[in-house]
Design a protein around this motif. Structure first.
Motif, mmCIF file in Angstrom:
data_model
loop_
_atom_site.group_PDB
_atom_site.id
_atom_site.type_symbol
_atom_site.label_atom_id
_atom_site.label_comp_id
_atom_site.label_asym_id
_atom_site.label_seq_id
_atom_site.Cartn_x
_atom_site.Cartn_y
_atom_site.Cartn_z
ATOM 1 N N GLY A 59 4.871 -5.469 -16.626
ATOM 2 C CA GLY A 59 5.120 -6.763 -15.996
ATOM 3 C C GLY A 59 3.898 -7.259 -15.269
ATOM 4 O O GLY A 59 2.756 -6.949 -15.631
ATOM 5 N N ALA A 60 4.130 -8.011 -14.204
ATOM 6 C CA ALA A 60 3.022 -8.589 -13.429
ATOM 7 C C ALA A 60 2.131 -7.509 -12.828
ATOM 8 O O ALA A 60 0.916 -7.681 -12.721
ATOM 9 C CB ALA A 60 3.579 -9.493 -12.334
ATOM 10 N N LEU A 64 -1.941 -7.166 -13.173
ATOM 11 C CA LEU A 64 -2.787 -7.073 -11.983
ATOM 12 C C LEU A 64 -3.706 -5.863 -12.062
ATOM 13 O O LEU A 64 -4.914 -5.967 -11.790
ATOM 14 C CB LEU A 64 -1.909 -6.990 -10.734
ATOM 15 N N LEU A 65 -3.159 -4.714 -12.445
ATOM 16 C CA LEU A 65 -3.969 -3.494 -12.550
ATOM 17 C C LEU A 65 -5.036 -3.641 -13.627
ATOM 18 O O LEU A 65 -6.188 -3.228 -13.437
ATOM 19 C CB LEU A 65 -3.072 -2.294 -12.854
ATOM 20 N N THR A 242 -7.433 -2.951 -4.646
ATOM 21 C CA THR A 242 -6.313 -2.835 -5.585
ATOM 22 C C THR A 242 -4.998 -2.595 -4.853
ATOM 23 O O THR A 242 -3.981 -3.243 -5.135
ATOM 24 C CB THR A 242 -6.557 -1.690 -6.585
ATOM 25 N N ALA A 243 -5.019 -1.657 -3.905
ATOM 26 C CA ALA A 243 -3.812 -1.356 -3.135
ATOM 27 C C ALA A 243 -3.352 -2.582 -2.344
ATOM 28 O O ALA A 243 -2.149 -2.868 -2.267
ATOM 29 C CB ALA A 243 -4.057 -0.175 -2.205
ATOM 30 N N LEU A 247 0.171 -4.462 -2.888
ATOM 31 C CA LEU A 247 1.070 -4.576 -1.738
ATOM 32 C C LEU A 247 1.464 -6.025 -1.494
ATOM 33 O O LEU A 247 2.616 -6.329 -1.162
ATOM 34 C CB LEU A 247 0.384 -3.998 -0.498
ATOM 35 N N ALA A 248 0.502 -6.939 -1.711
ATOM 36 C CA ALA A 248 0.752 -8.355 -1.426
ATOM 37 C C ALA A 248 1.568 -9.048 -2.519
ATOM 38 O O ALA A 248 2.385 -9.919 -2.224
ATOM 39 C CB ALA A 248 -0.578 -9.075 -1.239
ATOM 40 N N PHE A 249 1.367 -8.648 -3.788
ATOM 41 C CA PHE A 249 1.947 -9.424 -4.882
ATOM 42 C C PHE A 249 3.016 -8.706 -5.707
ATOM 43 O O PHE A 249 3.920 -9.350 -6.238
ATOM 44 C CB PHE A 249 0.832 -9.904 -5.826
ATOM 45 N N THR A 250 2.921 -7.399 -5.871
ATOM 46 C CA THR A 250 3.866 -6.724 -6.772
ATOM 47 C C THR A 250 4.623 -5.584 -6.119
ATOM 48 O O THR A 250 5.534 -5.016 -6.721
ATOM 49 C CB THR A 250 3.122 -6.171 -8.016
#
Length: 307
Positions: A59-60, A64-65, A242-243, A247-250
């Motif tokens: 998914g999202a 992101l990763l 990355t963390a 934390l903010a988006f997913t």
């Protein structure tokens, strides 16, 4: 508490120690270890990666990763080229020595031991960025640097890398639902047991090979530590970014946090020694990779204790 930690940590240390012992006593030769590595990269690991991605929920967070991985590799390479003149006779090699994160020959084994092989999908997604960079900018740059003739194009290299092909096939199986469909079949147990049997030797073989390959260049330890510390500093920064984004988006859970910490503590790609032919440089790269592996094992041990 101590017993639980040792249940994970002791077998890892034991197998690495056995690998070192096998080298010292001649039980394993370099040719034998090369063959074992081919088994890992051409059979055990592709099966594990395919099965992991075929059953993963992408998914999202996966996008992101992947985006972070690609961006970080490009940024790291650009920064390394700007500061390489600070690293003396190894300046030309420096941008390549600190690139990528070695998932195939160590990452999957260590992270799988920490969070379970069923939770390796984020590692595989991050590894896509590493593979893309490794088979484009890194390998072609090393060929130009060392004067090695380029026999095949980038697409050929990618399509002849079993783990990367398995990764793409696994993603396709997951997106189309083929992975979930397999589980509904009456013969799903045959598939599951076959995967478990084929992938069972993965971690022990990898750890034996790591122990066999460890070597240290005492005369160059100062320069080796300078390169290693510069990479660790950049990796800590990339982990924090990355963390923070996750934390903010997913969202972030313990499994993903441990995965990210261990991933960004992995040693750089093991591709570099394949292209470095000059003896002094080859010894330096081997010593540097050994120090990077030791650092990874220390982080692994800390995570076993506290995570």
């Amino acid at each position: 508490m101590i017993i639980k930690v040792l249940e994970t940590l002791f077998p890892v240390g034991l197998l690495i120690g056995l690998g070192m012992l096998c080298k010292r006593t001649g039980i394993l030769s370099s040719d034998t270890v090369s063959g074992l590595k081919k088994l890992v990269t051409h059979l055990f690991l592709p099966v594990l990666v395919f099965d992991t991605m075929a059953h993963a929920s992408l998914g999202a967070d996966s996008l992101l990763l992947f985006g972070c991985s690609v961006a970080f590799h490009l940024i790291l390479f650009g920064v390394a080229r700007k500061v390489r003149h600070h690293f003396g006779e190894n300046a030309q090699l420096y941008p390549y020595m600190i690139e990528c994160y070695e998932c195939g020959m160590i990452g999957y084994a260590l992270i799988g031991a920490l969070v379970g092989t069923e939770h390796l999908a984020p590692v595989a997604v991050l590894d896509i960025g590493s593979c893309i960079f490794g088979f484009t900018i890194l390998t072609n740059g090393l060929m130009l640097l060392t004067g090695e003739k380029k026999e095949h194009g980038i697409l050929y290299q990618v399509l002849h890398t079993p783990t990367f092909v398995a990764l793409l096939a696994g993603i396709a199986a997951g997106v189309t639902g083929a992975g979930a469909w397999i589980e509904t079949l009456p013969v799903s147990g045959i598939y599951t047991n076959s995967v478990e049997l084929v992938t069972a030797p993965l971690t022990p073989v990898i750890l034996l090979c790591i122990g066999f390959d460890l070597r240290f260049e005492k005369d160059a330890l100062g320069d080796i530590f300078r390169v290693a510390l510069s990479r660790i500093g950049m990796s800590v920064l990339f982990f924090a970014i990355t963390a923070g984004l996750c934390l903010a988006f997913t969202g972030m859970d313990r499994t993903l946090l441990v995965t990210l910490i261990m991933y960004f503590a992995l040693p750089p790609t093991f591709l570099v020694p394949m292209y470095v032919k000059e003896e002094k440089q080859a010894r330096f790269v081997a010593g540097y990779l050994s120090v990077a592996i030791i650092f990874s094992l220390i982080v692994f041990a800390v995570l076993c204790i506290f995570a």
